[in-house]
Design a protein around this motif. Structure first.
Motif, mmCIF file in Angstrom:
data_model
loop_
_atom_site.group_PDB
_atom_site.id
_atom_site.type_symbol
_atom_site.label_atom_id
_atom_site.label_comp_id
_atom_site.label_asym_id
_atom_site.label_seq_id
_atom_site.Cartn_x
_atom_site.Cartn_y
_atom_site.Cartn_z
ATOM 1 N N GLN A 31 0.904 -1.142 0.188
ATOM 2 C CA GLN A 31 -0.151 0.050 -0.094
ATOM 3 C C GLN A 31 0.854 1.152 -0.073
ATOM 4 O O GLN A 31 2.027 1.493 0.974
ATOM 5 N N SER A 32 0.248 1.980 -0.778
ATOM 6 C CA SER A 32 1.646 3.705 -0.350
ATOM 7 C C SER A 32 0.129 4.843 -0.167
ATOM 8 O O SER A 32 -1.586 4.560 -0.915
ATOM 9 N N TYR A 33 0.470 5.772 0.375
ATOM 10 C CA TYR A 33 -0.229 6.920 0.451
ATOM 11 C C TYR A 33 0.371 8.028 -0.031
ATOM 12 O O TYR A 33 1.174 8.449 0.813
ATOM 13 N N THR A 34 -0.554 8.922 -0.343
ATOM 14 C CA THR A 34 0.351 9.938 -0.999
ATOM 15 C C THR A 34 -0.713 11.208 -0.969
ATOM 16 O O THR A 34 -0.455 12.237 -1.401
ATOM 17 N N GLN A 35 -1.691 11.070 -0.137
ATOM 18 C CA GLN A 35 -2.578 12.303 0.405
ATOM 19 C C GLN A 35 -2.580 13.374 0.736
ATOM 20 O O GLN A 35 -2.646 14.573 0.894
ATOM 21 N N THR A 36 -1.399 13.397 2.330
ATOM 22 C CA THR A 36 -0.509 13.969 2.464
ATOM 23 C C THR A 36 0.634 15.109 1.857
ATOM 24 O O THR A 36 1.371 13.913 1.537
ATOM 25 N N THR A 50 4.100 7.669 2.201
ATOM 26 C CA THR A 50 4.122 6.770 2.960
ATOM 27 C C THR A 50 3.787 5.571 2.341
ATOM 28 O O THR A 50 2.268 5.207 1.856
ATOM 29 N N TYR A 51 4.483 4.772 2.798
ATOM 30 C CA TYR A 51 4.421 2.888 1.630
ATOM 31 C C TYR A 51 4.569 1.714 2.807
ATOM 32 O O TYR A 51 4.453 2.099 3.932
ATOM 33 N N THR A 85 5.172 0.721 9.163
ATOM 34 C CA THR A 85 4.677 1.729 7.879
ATOM 35 C C THR A 85 6.127 2.399 7.842
ATOM 36 O O THR A 85 6.605 2.736 8.628
ATOM 37 N N THR A 99 7.672 6.717 6.226
ATOM 38 C CA THR A 99 6.778 7.726 5.842
ATOM 39 C C THR A 99 8.064 8.524 5.340
ATOM 40 O O THR A 99 8.985 8.061 6.184
#
Length: 496
Positions: free
Chosen positions: A133-138, A143-144, A481, A483
């Motif tokens: 999973q990866s998150y780039t909303q911030t 963050t993966y 996690t 970041t």
């Protein structure tokens, strides 16, 4: 009557630590052939010191060995090699399994061994498709989430289907990069001992180790060992409680696949022939010794008498006998003590006001083996002990019901909640029933079908946690996690 042994087993069975015989240190335990009652081998029990050596070997293989850091592609190759090893040795493994369990040989070859091989292929395929999973909303950050193996897994297998059920645990634990210590039941160690020996040829040193012995000795030392990071157990509910209690002191996570008293609900709208075949298969396959057996047969009142009569007629024709014979449908029970326990429930049913429909006796005509006649009782109510306690044999309990509401109430009136069966060709009846059943699995118009991609496990005292693709991934891995800023973020300058 004396039945031939399916294979000449080793005179002595010992554990394996890093591919070498374990230290033992405990008492010698006899291994019996259930079809004759004769001792066929001796098991060397592993004491706490031997268990310590096995855990330390698994710990070293995890902390310093190549397995946890092996690429997914390489790990898949090894899992395929494990599968090929099983397929190349199906006959020997099945015969060793038969010698200790009394399970019908043709069923072991056609189902259990192939299931064992498919467990390794399934988890190889699963990890080949696993995604992170990866998150780039911030803004300004990425963050993966990655998954890493937990460590040393203690895998405790049951006696009723050792190879099939143990390999589910072994394949899952290894696929996600863990190392393992396996403890089979002391009653049925033969096939798993040979399998672990064979797998040493394809696995790195220390990745899979074997300890043998009783739960109160070997098992207790294993689950309490501080070097164990997670525990997977299949077996009885009371033993599961003890294991979770010991594991809790070390904050070790567990999955527990425990007992069952599953309801097999047969509505008047069912196909009567298929429902009858399913009910017979659900209680008499695997010699009746399976936690997911449809042991409480709930039949809607309009068809109750006819269904029970047809069941009784068919049960009387079930072929009980030599597990090596192709015509045999039910072999011996696993041990003398278990046979006596199962038979005792015929008296229990009568004491509670129920009636014996068929069976309830030992098959003395088959010699000194642990054979019983297929058995069914009519319970006075669902409160009877035969309807509440897990018997774990070819022993069915019949209960009539009127309508969906009563069927669901009876089905859920149990301490267990592993599986349920529903037989009906009327879809509104099916859809009114299945969501209300308090069990981890519901099978509609089919006997036992295991979908490895889906979670398998129970509600209430039937278990904790699940096995299956994503469920095993969640259990056998830790989430991490990470970041990373996309550009250097402003920092507060304390003390500047």
């Amino acid at each position: 009557m004396t039945f031939a042994l399916p294979i000449t087993p080793p005179s002595r069975v010992a554990g394996l630590v890093s591919g070498k015989p374990s230290l033992g240190g405990g008492v010698d335990l006899p291994v019996f052939y259930p079809a004759t009652g004769a001792q066929i081998s001796t098991l060397t029990e592993d004491d706490a010191a031997a268990v310590d050596a096995a855990v330390l070997a698994a710990r070293a293989a995890f902390d310093r060995g190549p397995w946890p850091g092996l690429s997914v592609a390489k790990r898949i190759e090894v899992l395929e090699d494990c599968r090929d090893t099983i397929l190349a040795n199906v006959d020997e493994l099945a015969r060793l399994e038969c010698a200790a369990t009394g399970l019908v040989l043709k069923e072991l070859k056609a189902r259990h061994m192939l299931r064992a091989a498919s467990n390794f292929r399934f988890f190889g395929e699963y990890i080949s498709q696993a995604a992170g999973q990866s998150y780039t909303q911030t803004e300004g950050y990425m963050t993966y989430v990655t998954r890493e193996p937990v460590g040393v897994a203690a895998l405790i297998a049951p006696w009723n289907a050792p190879i099939a059920l143990a390999t589910m645990k072994i394949a899952a634990a290894l696929a996600f990069g863990n190392t393992a210590v396996l403890k089979p039941s002391e009653q049925t160690p033969l096939a798993l001992a040979r399998l672990v020996e064979l797998l040493q040829e394809v696995l790195p040193e220390g990745v899979l180790n074997l300890v043998n012995g009783r739960g109160t000795v070997t098992g207790a030392a294993l689950v309490a060992h501080p070097g164990v990071d997670l525990i997977s157990f299949t077996g009885g509910t009371e033993t599961g409680r003890s294991i979770m209690s010991a594991a809790g002191r070390n904050l070790v996570p567990c999955t527990m696949e425990l007992g069952g008293k599953s309801a097999n609900i047969i509505f008047a709208s069912a196909d009567p022939d298929r429902a009858l075949d399913g009910a017979l298969q659900g209680i008499f396959s695997n010699n009746g010794q399976q936690c997911l057996a449809g042991s409480r047969i709930l039949v809607e009142r309009p068809i109750f008498d006819d269904f029970v009569a047809r069941f009784r007629d068919r049960a009387a024709k079930v072929r009980v006998g030599d597990p090596l014979a192709d015509e045999t449908e039910v072999g011996p029970l696993a041990s003398l003590s278990h046979m006596n326990r199962v038979l005792s429930f015929a008296d229990t049913a009568r004491e509670d006001g129920g009636s014996l429909l068929i069976g309830g006796t030992r098959r003395d005509d088959l010699g000194e083996g642990y054979f019983i006649s297929p058995t069914a009782v009519l319970a006075r109510s669902n409160a009877d002990r035969c309807a509440q306690q897990e018997i774990f044999g070819p022993f069915a309990t019949f209960i009539p019901f009127d309508g969906v509401d009563e069927a669901v109430a009876i089905a859920n009136d149990t301490a267990f909640g592993l599986v349920s069966y529903v037989w009906s060709d009327h879809m509104p009846t099916v859809m009114a029933t299945t969501p209300r059943l308090r069990s981890g699995v519901v099978w509609v118009n089919t006997p036992m079908m295991r979908e490895l991609r889906a979670p398998f496990g129970g509600f209430k005292t039937s278990g904790v946690g699940r096995e299956g693709g994503a469920s095993c991934e969640a259990f056998y891995t830790e989430e991490k996690t990470t970041t990373i800023p996309l550009s250097p973020p402003p920092l507060r300058r304390f003390g500047a």
